[in-house]
Design a protein around this motif. Sequence first.
Motif, short mmCIF file in Angstrom:
data_model
loop_
_atom_site.label_atom_id
_atom_site.label_comp_id
_atom_site.label_asym_id
_atom_site.label_seq_id
_atom_site.Cartn_x
_atom_site.Cartn_y
_atom_site.Cartn_z
N ILE A 1 0.81 -1.23 0.00
CA ILE A 1 0.00 0.00 0.00
C ILE A 1 0.84 1.27 0.00
O ILE A 1 0.43 2.30 -0.54
CB ILE A 1 -0.97 -0.02 1.21
CG1 ILE A 1 -2.12 0.96 0.97
CG2 ILE A 1 -0.25 0.26 2.52
CD1 ILE A 1 -3.27 0.81 1.96
N ILE B 1 -5.14 3.81 -4.63
CA ILE B 1 -5.53 2.71 -3.75
C ILE B 1 -7.05 2.64 -3.76
O ILE B 1 -7.72 3.61 -3.38
CB ILE B 1 -5.03 2.94 -2.31
CG1 ILE B 1 -3.49 3.06 -2.29
CG2 ILE B 1 -5.49 1.83 -1.38
CD1 ILE B 1 -2.96 3.64 -0.99
N HIS B 2 -7.57 1.52 -4.22
CA HIS B 2 -9.02 1.34 -4.25
C HIS B 2 -9.36 0.11 -3.41
O HIS B 2 -8.87 -0.99 -3.67
CB HIS B 2 -9.53 1.14 -5.68
CG HIS B 2 -11.02 1.06 -5.77
ND1 HIS B 2 -11.82 2.13 -6.11
CD2 HIS B 2 -11.87 0.00 -5.55
CE1 HIS B 2 -13.08 1.75 -6.10
NE2 HIS B 2 -13.14 0.47 -5.76
N LEU C 1 1.99 6.72 3.30
CA LEU C 1 1.45 6.60 1.95
C LEU C 1 2.06 7.65 1.01
O LEU C 1 2.36 8.77 1.42
CB LEU C 1 -0.07 6.78 1.98
CG LEU C 1 -0.87 5.81 2.85
CD1 LEU C 1 -2.36 6.10 2.74
CD2 LEU C 1 -0.57 4.36 2.48
N ALA D 1 0.39 7.82 -2.12
CA ALA D 1 -0.67 7.76 -3.12
C ALA D 1 -1.20 9.14 -3.45
O ALA D 1 -1.15 10.07 -2.63
CB ALA D 1 -1.81 6.88 -2.61
N VAL E 1 -6.97 7.80 -2.56
CA VAL E 1 -7.48 6.60 -1.89
C VAL E 1 -8.99 6.60 -2.04
O VAL E 1 -9.65 7.62 -1.79
CB VAL E 1 -7.10 6.57 -0.39
CG1 VAL E 1 -7.80 5.41 0.31
CG2 VAL E 1 -5.60 6.49 -0.21
N LEU F 1 -12.24 4.50 -0.70
CA LEU F 1 -12.76 3.47 0.20
C LEU F 1 -14.20 3.17 -0.21
O LEU F 1 -15.15 3.79 0.25
CB LEU F 1 -12.68 3.93 1.65
CG LEU F 1 -11.29 4.30 2.17
CD1 LEU F 1 -11.35 4.68 3.64
CD2 LEU F 1 -10.30 3.16 1.93
N PHE G 1 -6.44 7.87 6.96
CA PHE G 1 -5.78 7.80 5.65
C PHE G 1 -5.18 9.15 5.26
O PHE G 1 -4.09 9.21 4.70
CB PHE G 1 -6.76 7.32 4.58
CG PHE G 1 -6.78 5.83 4.43
CD1 PHE G 1 -5.78 5.16 3.74
CD2 PHE G 1 -7.81 5.07 5.00
CE1 PHE G 1 -5.80 3.78 3.60
CE2 PHE G 1 -7.83 3.70 4.87
CZ PHE G 1 -6.82 3.04 4.17
N ALA H 1 -2.40 10.45 2.44
CA ALA H 1 -3.23 10.57 1.25
C ALA H 1 -3.74 12.00 1.13
O ALA H 1 -4.41 12.50 2.03
CB ALA H 1 -4.41 9.61 1.33
N ILE I 1 -9.17 11.64 -0.65
CA ILE I 1 -9.81 10.37 -0.30
C ILE I 1 -11.31 10.45 -0.61
O ILE I 1 -11.95 11.47 -0.35
CB ILE I 1 -9.57 9.99 1.18
CG1 ILE I 1 -10.17 8.61 1.49
CG2 ILE I 1 -10.10 11.05 2.12
CD1 ILE I 1 -9.73 8.06 2.83
#
Length: 970
Positions: free
Chosen positions: A825, A831-832, A873, A875, A878, A880, A902, A907, A910
């Motif tokens: 991660i 990130i899914h 992270l 990313a 993200v 969720l 997160f 991140a 998100i």
Amino acid sequence: MTKPIQKFSQLSIIILVKLLVVSSLTIPEKARASEFFSIAKNWQNLLLKSSEISEKLQFERSFLLAQSYKVGDYVEVLWEGNWYLGKILEINNNQYCITYPTYESSWDECIGSDRIRPIEDKNSTEKILRLNQYVEVLWQNQWYLAKIFDNKNNQYCITYVGYESSWDECIDRVRIRIADPRKVDAERLRLEGYRRNTNTNIEQNNSDISQRDNNYQINKYVEVLWKKQWYLAKIFEVKNNEYCITYVGYERSWDECVDNDRLRQVDSRRAEAERLRLEADNLVSYANEYQKGLKTAKKSLKIYQEIGDKSGEVQVLSSLGWAYYWLNDYVNAIDYYQQSLKLAEEIDDFYAATARLYDISQPYLYLGDYEKSLEYQNQYLARGKEIKDSDIQARALEGIGNIYYFQKNYNKAMKYYEQSAAMGRKAFYVGGVYTALGKHDKAIEFFDNIATKTNDLYTKSASFNQLGQNYLALGNNDKAINYFQEQLAISQETKEIYGESEAFKSLGITYLAKGDLKQAEKNLRSAIKVKESIREKIGSNDSLKVSLFDTQADTYSKLQKVLIKQNKIEDALEISERGRARAFVELLFDRLSSKAITKANIEPPTFKQIKKIAAQQAATIVEYSIIEDQLYIWVVQPTGEIVFRQIEFKYVLENKTLTDLIIETRRKLLVKPYQPQSQLKKLHKLLIEPIADILPSNPEERVIFIPQGELFLIPFVALMDNQEKYLIEKHTILTAPAIQILELTHKKRVENQKANPKNDLIIGLPRNNDMGNLVIGNPSMPKLNEKPLDPLIGAEAEAKQIANFLETQAVIGDIATESLVKKQIENARVIHVATHGLLTDITGLGKPGALAFTPDKNNDGFLTYYEILELNLNAELVVLSACDTGRGEITGDGVIGLSRSFLAAGAPSIVVSLWKVPDDATQSLMVEFYRQLDVTGNKAEALRQAMLTTLKKFPEVKNWAAFTLIGEAV
């Protein structure tokens, strides 16, 4: 040595006064559970017996019928199931008139022979007792250590050993027994909290307790037996074969001359350590020299550790906790109390460990962590019940009542206060409950009585605050101000900053009620400054920062109200920002690299900085603040222009509360027949209509909403105007917990772009080492409460479709382990996650939220809030795609849940959901979102287009409006 005979009632007062002098402060809010002393509601409980080492009267003989008793005989009398020593005064009409000789103000009664039995004198008169012999004397069915100093008129004259201003009396032989030396030794060593593992000088061959040729000298430290405990003292004179000593380390220390049987030698280094510890307690409790007391206690701790005295170490660790507590450094206070508790349990010091449970509860109370505070008070109560200690139980019941009082659950608080009162303890905040319930005359009488009688400055200060609150409620502002100023003066004199902050806040509120806005602003700003100084001492403990901030939020709201009344719109917005998401801001600061930002920059934004953030985001920012019965709304344009609007709730909500409307909206959204339109229109009228004229007309221009409180639960995208158009049809919408958070997510996005991760993680088996996306769908579910979570077939299909679009492979089923997720991660670009999102605090650590993955040998399958915080992270996004991932515990710091963890983990953007969305609608929306993102490169615009597309296919609001984008749009 002849001493006057004193009544026990007088002695009771002497003992209680002495305990109050030498023990730690006993105060209503910050009472210290000192294991040194136990102040009981009646005298006989002052000397608690240890069940392991003290004898009770045991009569296991058969009842003798036809027994002949005569006047003057001692007998045993049955009363309420127990046998008590009685003496026959008269025989009349076949009844025996008796008196109970070992009770003060003894009562007489005439009873039948069925309640009388003979007493067998085990010690018997043939065992001659001698002068200076140590014996045990029966008083109120308990045996106490005494020494015989005379024999006259067939009675033994004794003095009770180990008490200041000890009293004498002459008694019959029947009340005396020869003491087992081992049991006397154990009873003398049995301490209510503070015990030393050293030997006493007891001759094992007879019942005398004597020193073995100890030659005590003037100016030498010794330990003195008083109330069954050993205390440090210093000899200042020797006369008449007695040693005149002064007790060391106590304010208003007293002197007395004692026999050498009450003395014992003490190691010089131990004496110095104990002297320092007691001096430290005195500096903190009486002199208000908290820093000096802290330094002194640390010197004591060093000596105790060097000489290996763990009992002393237990005590001084507690003293350090006490000093930090009064410095309002609650985290360090808890730490030292915990160390003391752990060590006390290691050396089996039950009473010290018990006292620490109370001590630990108190800082948690003032930090606003009521759950933790209650946990320790319940443990403290259980210990009190275990040893049948009514004082511990009463203190614990009051402590639990205080927790509910601080939570404004006054009825429940009063329930515990009443239980505490039944055990002899009068709770300070009983008067506070009177205040809360509008019984102001009764509350004023209650607190005036306390303020008049107490010499304790803290108690007096707290009483003044309560008196001020009642006069404020009655409209007597001038008298209220006088009391608050009295509280402020005492708090500043004693350097008690918690009380200082409350005094400033109360003065600010009173001046507001009086209409003196300048004084109101001045005092409320002072209150905030002091309160923030308390928060600074918490360090990096995010959880405690959040709970403490919740206790302080009202001060920020009151200051906003004062500023708006003065038309200081920009200043009010600064305070609004200063009063939200502060712990979150600091958490994000900690996670950013040192090159990006420094600790020195962690200051709430000025209006100039707010305008800069709006320009940087190229968005219109709308910030809401709930102030009593009104809603404040600031609109900051990308150009820096600011507009302020306010609206009273009653004009929209009528007889309902905002909470009622939001609950009703969610119910209509999620329960058939799915008709929330009426509620969505009301929310639009409240939240959007007042500012509709200044929102951008171009639907592609972004609007960032900054909610507060329960507004975080509202689907802004679905708010509906009178033309039945949804807000998402007019605007591109994002949300954030605070304006300053946007500055930090922007910095994090720039930082992550520099890291340039190439992978997307749609949790699935990697095709090769260059996998770029992590797509997770429908892992093999872990068990929660011994039951496996339901599989998510729709989530599996969703993950596969998105993985295909992103040209990767979804991680599903048994492969989607928590270990694999943690491994991949941190290096993923996107990130899914399509799995169960849990709102419960499954770890018991106080923060809700977890994602469900496949358990493996190293992990339980739940990626929790705290585990996410530990990630680093890189990313860009993200998502969720699980139920309720945008929800959590609503606090003054925003929503504490998965979205927060997160964002804090790195991140910058998100996407989370506000409720559970049907699988087919979620799948459709998410696939369209990624397709639009690929086209536009703008997350906010992509989500808007995905919602509009899904709206056409699945028109019910619950199908398309659950998701919200937090953070960066690009």
